[in-house]
Design a protein around this motif. Structure first.
Motif, PDB file in Angstrom:
ATOM      1  N   LEU A 227      -8.524   0.279 -21.125  1.00 37.41           N
ATOM      2  CA  LEU A 227      -8.206   0.110 -22.546  1.00 37.41           C
ATOM      3  C   LEU A 227      -8.143  -1.361 -22.925  1.00 37.41           C
ATOM      4  N   ILE A 228      -7.720  -2.213 -21.969  1.00 35.95           N
ATOM      5  CA  ILE A 228      -7.719  -3.649 -22.249  1.00 35.95           C
ATOM      6  C   ILE A 228      -9.158  -4.122 -22.471  1.00 35.95           C
ATOM      7  N   LEU A 229     -10.059  -3.690 -21.587  1.00 34.95           N
ATOM      8  CA  LEU A 229     -11.465  -4.078 -21.744  1.00 34.95           C
ATOM      9  C   LEU A 229     -12.032  -3.528 -23.058  1.00 34.95           C
ATOM     10  N   LEU A 230     -11.666  -2.270 -23.374  1.00 33.62           N
ATOM     11  CA  LEU A 230     -12.175  -1.651 -24.600  1.00 33.62           C
ATOM     12  C   LEU A 230     -11.690  -2.415 -25.832  1.00 33.62           C
ATOM     13  N   SER A 231     -10.415  -2.843 -25.795  1.00 34.84           N
ATOM     14  CA  SER A 231      -9.921  -3.561 -26.973  1.00 34.84           C
ATOM     15  C   SER A 231     -10.575  -4.928 -27.083  1.00 34.84           C
ATOM     16  N   PHE A 232     -10.939  -5.554 -25.958  1.00 37.50           N
ATOM     17  CA  PHE A 232     -11.698  -6.809 -26.041  1.00 37.50           C
ATOM     18  C   PHE A 232     -13.051  -6.567 -26.694  1.00 37.50           C
ATOM     19  N   ASP A 233     -13.698  -5.455 -26.312  1.00 36.13           N
ATOM     20  CA  ASP A 233     -14.978  -5.128 -26.943  1.00 36.13           C
ATOM     21  C   ASP A 233     -14.807  -4.935 -28.448  1.00 36.13           C
ATOM     22  N   LEU A 234     -13.700  -4.303 -28.825  1.00 34.34           N
ATOM     23  CA  LEU A 234     -13.477  -3.997 -30.234  1.00 34.34           C
ATOM     24  C   LEU A 234     -13.107  -5.239 -31.033  1.00 34.34           C
ATOM     25  N   VAL A 235     -12.212  -6.061 -30.476  1.00 34.83           N
ATOM     26  CA  VAL A 235     -11.632  -7.142 -31.270  1.00 34.83           C
ATOM     27  C   VAL A 235     -12.401  -8.440 -31.094  1.00 34.83           C
ATOM     28  N   VAL A 236     -12.694  -8.786 -29.842  1.00 34.18           N
ATOM     29  CA  VAL A 236     -13.267 -10.105 -29.574  1.00 34.18           C
ATOM     30  C   VAL A 236     -14.792 -10.054 -29.612  1.00 34.18           C
ATOM     31  N   GLY A 237     -15.359  -8.864 -29.381  1.00 39.62           N
ATOM     32  CA  GLY A 237     -16.803  -8.773 -29.409  1.00 39.62           C
ATOM     33  C   GLY A 237     -17.459  -8.982 -28.064  1.00 39.62           C
ATOM     34  N   THR A 238     -16.703  -8.791 -26.987  1.00 38.78           N
ATOM     35  CA  THR A 238     -17.337  -8.788 -25.669  1.00 38.78           C
ATOM     36  C   THR A 238     -18.158  -7.507 -25.529  1.00 38.78           C
ATOM     37  N   ASN A 239     -18.906  -7.392 -24.454  1.00 37.65           N
ATOM     38  CA  ASN A 239     -19.801  -6.249 -24.309  1.00 37.65           C
ATOM     39  C   ASN A 239     -19.611  -5.530 -22.987  1.00 37.65           C
ATOM     40  N   PHE A 240     -18.370  -5.314 -22.599  1.00 39.26           N
ATOM     41  CA  PHE A 240     -18.145  -4.623 -21.334  1.00 39.26           C
ATOM     42  C   PHE A 240     -18.792  -3.237 -21.341  1.00 39.26           C
ATOM     43  N   PHE A 241     -18.579  -2.518 -22.427  1.00 36.08           N
ATOM     44  CA  PHE A 241     -19.005  -1.118 -22.462  1.00 36.08           C
ATOM     45  C   PHE A 241     -20.080  -0.868 -23.509  1.00 36.08           C
ATOM     46  N   ASN A 242     -20.592  -1.925 -24.073  1.00 36.08           N
ATOM     47  CA  ASN A 242     -21.565  -1.756 -25.142  1.00 36.08           C
ATOM     48  C   ASN A 242     -22.978  -1.975 -24.599  1.00 36.08           C
ATOM     49  N   PRO A 243     -23.750  -0.904 -24.456  1.00 38.52           N
ATOM     50  CA  PRO A 243     -25.084  -1.072 -23.858  1.00 38.52           C
ATOM     51  C   PRO A 243     -25.973  -1.996 -24.684  1.00 38.52           C
ATOM     52  N   ALA A 244     -25.730  -2.048 -25.992  1.00 35.42           N
ATOM     53  CA  ALA A 244     -26.555  -2.917 -26.828  1.00 35.42           C
ATOM     54  C   ALA A 244     -26.393  -4.378 -26.429  1.00 35.42           C
ATOM     55  N   GLY A 245     -25.227  -4.722 -25.865  1.00 39.79           N
ATOM     56  CA  GLY A 245     -25.009  -6.112 -25.463  1.00 39.79           C
ATOM     57  C   GLY A 245     -25.086  -6.293 -23.961  1.00 39.79           C
TER      58      GLY A 245
END
Ligand SMILES: [Cu+2]
Lengths: 560, 209
Positions: A227-245
């Motif tokens: 969930l920490i990684l997911l919230s980074f993807d959501l808020v900061v715009g990292t791409n841990f779980f986003n295949p597009a990135g």
């Protein structure tokens, strides 16, 4: 060690009302109180309120599904309804009710301690639950999460982002609360047992809580990491779980299920323990296979940690991995089966009294077996690929979590209500409650097996008109289920205020928690707790006629 | 008298033992101190967060979400020095527990102070390394994982430093920590070792592997 056979004087004392010295005033339940009994009841009442809210959400979901078209609520709202329904039921009802309410109330009483190991930490853990619940349910006022309780990315990264963040915050709070609770339970069970009470004499509820606490400590933090990684993807715009990135969403699934499969055992193990306590009392027989039940809890706990990817057979999991997780999952049926057979053998030839606690315990046994069997079915890869994301899974999980956990929690409430409140619940209302629940539950969820096999997908507001009739039956069942809580609510509230006074040991049980007044005094025992060497020794020796001649439910009817 | 009429036959197993008699109920709140045991359970949970994040990083690498050629070169000197500092501080803090068992608060303050100095240098070293790196948080999956892992660990170093400073602050008062009662010292030391072990794994995974 003197073997003086004593009657615990407390057990036969006249029941004492709340005005009795050594009891809390009523308003203590609304404060930051460190008494484990108060915290246990705080957990139980709070989580039950959340259960009613989660149930109301489910009723709206079923009302929407009564007809094939999406006419009652919008599709977006439908997604939010089932998302919050599942999150509330899992994180705000079953997990905190099993591990929070009953463990808090019972563990110190069962191990002969005056309180939990860390009373302040205990109160902190409880007071994280109400804000988390208000946050989650209040999200409907802003934007509710709508990506399912699994919150799979990339969907959860683009859909209702504000709601998603609220969901993450709420679940992180509840996870922290759950971890702090597990620290307390583990320490209390391992370190706070009264002198002379060895591990192999502990009530089985302690064993199952030991296993559940280990799972909480090992698996919940991994969900927090995800969930920490997911919230980074959501808020900061990292791409841990986003295949597009360039991210990898399947890693989220692994981390999520590393918690959420064990979570099933976090939800069911405390209930296993409660059932092992309830059956012998109301069947007036020793538990069958004490050691087998105790150690199968630990086995389940260990195996539960290495099967998570059975939720991911359709996520591109390589076939060798599928094979491993399929076999490991099926092996869990062995320790679970050992428990089921032990419970049935406990009932076999017993003086069974069909009171509400026993009815719900037997309801648990039969409904859980159905959920367990469909669990073995979906563990097999070829079958799972066929029914993945269909109503077959919805049916399976509700037979485990409702037919298993919730039936068991009700059994626990009926069984320990006298100890918690010092009052007896009404048996007739309890039986009506059980009958309505059993019928409503099966009417609602049994047909879903068929719907799933026919290919009706879950989490969709609309469906093919050919499924209309069966869905209507399911919806009627769910309404019946909603109605079934009314006699319970009336019963519980009325009994708490004006029910007949309960003696210290209304069921004539041998467990240590019954060898004190109802409710127990602040220090749990006035004087020292007696050492119960075998809390399951019902009718196991000659000369037990006086007890076995009476049926459990008759005992509390005999005039005090 | 429901209890007494039936219980006598069955309750032969319910007995008051000499030990439980001797264990009077006056000693409520005075049971042995289980806080270190509870803390170990909590550190298992903390360790599992790191384990989960490490596993995520390894999976990102093994499923080729992070192709090998996208992993930038990293300077080894600075993190190497940092590793030595942190390991050394773990050794420096260790004698404190023996010292407090001798009631030697002065020695405790010395060892804790030395460990704190190395810990603070570590944090500044980490900050300096961040400023020198050629990649930012969102540049690539590797970059994000690198910053999350080192940042999350750095947060724990700061928590550990907070614990060390609070021991230093409280130990000014004579008699606050004694040979019998020194949970704060033991807990801060245990936490510091934990932070150290996590760093070693992290260093091997992020810099060496
Ligand atoms: Cu599972």
């Amino acid at each position: 060690m003197t073997s003086a056979i004593t009657e615990n004087p407390e057990a036969t004392k006249p029941p004492s009302g709340p005005q009795h010295k050594g009891h809390h005033p009523w308003w203590i339940y609304f404060t930051f109180c460190t008494d484990h009994k108060v915290i246990g009841i705080q957990y139980l009442v709070t989580t039950f309120i959340f259960y009613l809210i989660g149930g109301a959400l489910a009723t709206v979901v079923r009302a929407e599904l009564a007809t094939p078209a999406s006419d009652l609520v919008s599709r977006e709202l439908y997604n939010q309804l089932f998302t919050v329904h599942a999150t509330v039921m899992i994180f705000l009802w079953i997990v905190p009710a099993g591990t929070g309410a009953f463990a808090n109330f019972l563990l110190p009483l069962q191990v002969g301690a005056r309180d939990m190991a860390f009373p302040k930490l205990n109160a902190v853990a409880f007071w994280m639950v109400p804000p988390a619940g208000v946050l989650l349910i209040g999200s409907f006022l802003i934007e509710a999460p709508g990506s399912g309780w699994t919150s799979y990315p990339p969907l959860s990264l683009v859909n209702n982002q504000t709601g998603e963040l609220i969901w993450i915050l709420s679940v992180l709070l509840l996870g922290t609360s759950s971890i702090l609770g597990a620290v307390n339970f583990g320490t209390t069970i391992i370190k706070m047992r009264m002198p002379g009470l060895s591990f192999n004499q502990m009530p089985l509820f302690c064993w199952s809580m030991l296993a559940a606490s280990a799972l909480v400590l090992i698996s919940t933090p991994v969900l927090a990491g995800a969930l920490i990684l997911l919230s980074f993807d959501l808020v900061v715009g990292t791409n841990f779980f986003n295949p597009a990135g360039g991210g990898e969403p399947v890693v989220y699934q692994h981390m999520f299920w590393f918690y959420s499969h064990p979570a099933v055992y976090i939800m069911i193990l405390p209930v296993f323990g409660m059932i092992s306590e309830i059956l012998p009392v109301h069947a007036r027989k020793p538990i069958f296979g004490y050691l087998a039940i105790a150690y199968s809890s630990l086995t389940i706990s260990f195996l539960g940690l290495i099967v998570w990817a059975h939720h991911m057979f359709t996520s591109g999991t390589p076939s060798w991995l599928r094979m491993f997780f399929m076999v490991a999952t099926m092996i869990i049926a062995v320790p679970t089966g050992i428990k089921v057979f032990s419970w049935v053998a406990t009932l076999w030839g017993g003086k069974i009294s069909l009171n509400s606690a026993m009815l719900f315990a037997m309801g648990f046994l039969s409904m859980f077996v159905i959920g367990g069997l469909s669990g073995v079915m979906v563990a097999s890869v070829p079958f799972d690929i066929h029914v993945h994301d269909t109503y077959f899974i919805v049916a399976h999980l509700h037979y485990v979590l409702f037919g298993g956990s919730v039936f068991g929690l009700y059994a626990g409430i009926y069984h320990w209500f006298p100890k918690m409140t010092g009052r007896m619940m009404n048996e007739t209302l309890g039986r009506i409650h059980f009958t309505l629940t059993l019928i409503g539950f099966n009417l609602c969820f049994m047909p879903m097996h068929w719907l799933g096999l026919q290919g009706m997908p879950r989490r969709v507001a609309e469906y093919d008109p050919q499924f209309a009739t069966v869905n209507l039956v399911c919806s009627i069942g769910s309404f019946l289920l909603a109605i079934s809580t009314l006699p319970f609510l009336y019963n519980a509230i009325h009994a708490w205020i004006a029910g007949p006074k309960a003696s210290g040991n209304p069921w004539n049980a041998l467990g240590l928690e019954w060898q004190t007044t109802s409710p127990p005094p602040i220090e749990n025992w006035e004087g020292d707790p007696p050492l119960v060497e075998d809390s399951y020794a019902y009718g196991s020796k000659p000369g037990k006629k006086s007890v076995t001649a009476l049926k459990g439910s008759d005992l509390w009817k005999t005039p005090v | 008298m429901q209890g007494s009429t039936v219980d006598t036959s069955e309750s032969s197993k319910v007995m008051v033992t000499a030990e439980s008699q001797a264990h009077g109920h006056d000693d409520h709140e005075e049971h042995p101190d289980f806080r270190i045991f509870g803390m170990i359970l909590f550190l298992i949970a903390e360790g599992m967060i790191f384990l989960g994040l490490f596993a995520a990083y390894l999976t990102f690498r093994s499923v080729n979400a992070i192709p090998a050629d996208q992993i930038p070169e990293r300077e080894l000197l600075l993190p190497g020095i940092n590793t030595i500092l942190l390991v050394a501080s773990s050794f420096l803090i260790h004698p404190a527990e023996d010292a407090i068992k001798e009631n030697d608060v002065k020695a405790v303050r010395k060892w804790f102070g030395l460990a704190a100095v190395l810990g603070v240098i570590f944090i500044f070293g980490q900050g300096y390394e961040y400023s020198q790196l050629t990649f930012g948080l969102r540049d690539s999956l590797f970059a994000s994982t690198f910053y999350i892992l080192t940042g999350f660990h750095g947060l724990h170093v700061m928590l550990g430093l907070g614990a060390i400073f609070s021991v230093l602050w409280r130990s000014r008062k004579p008699g606050h920590y004694t040979s019998e009662s020194h949970f704060g010292i033991a807990a801060a030391e245990l936490y510091w070792h934990f932070v150290d072990v996590v760093w070693i794994v992290l260093f091997l995974l992020l810099y060496i592997l």
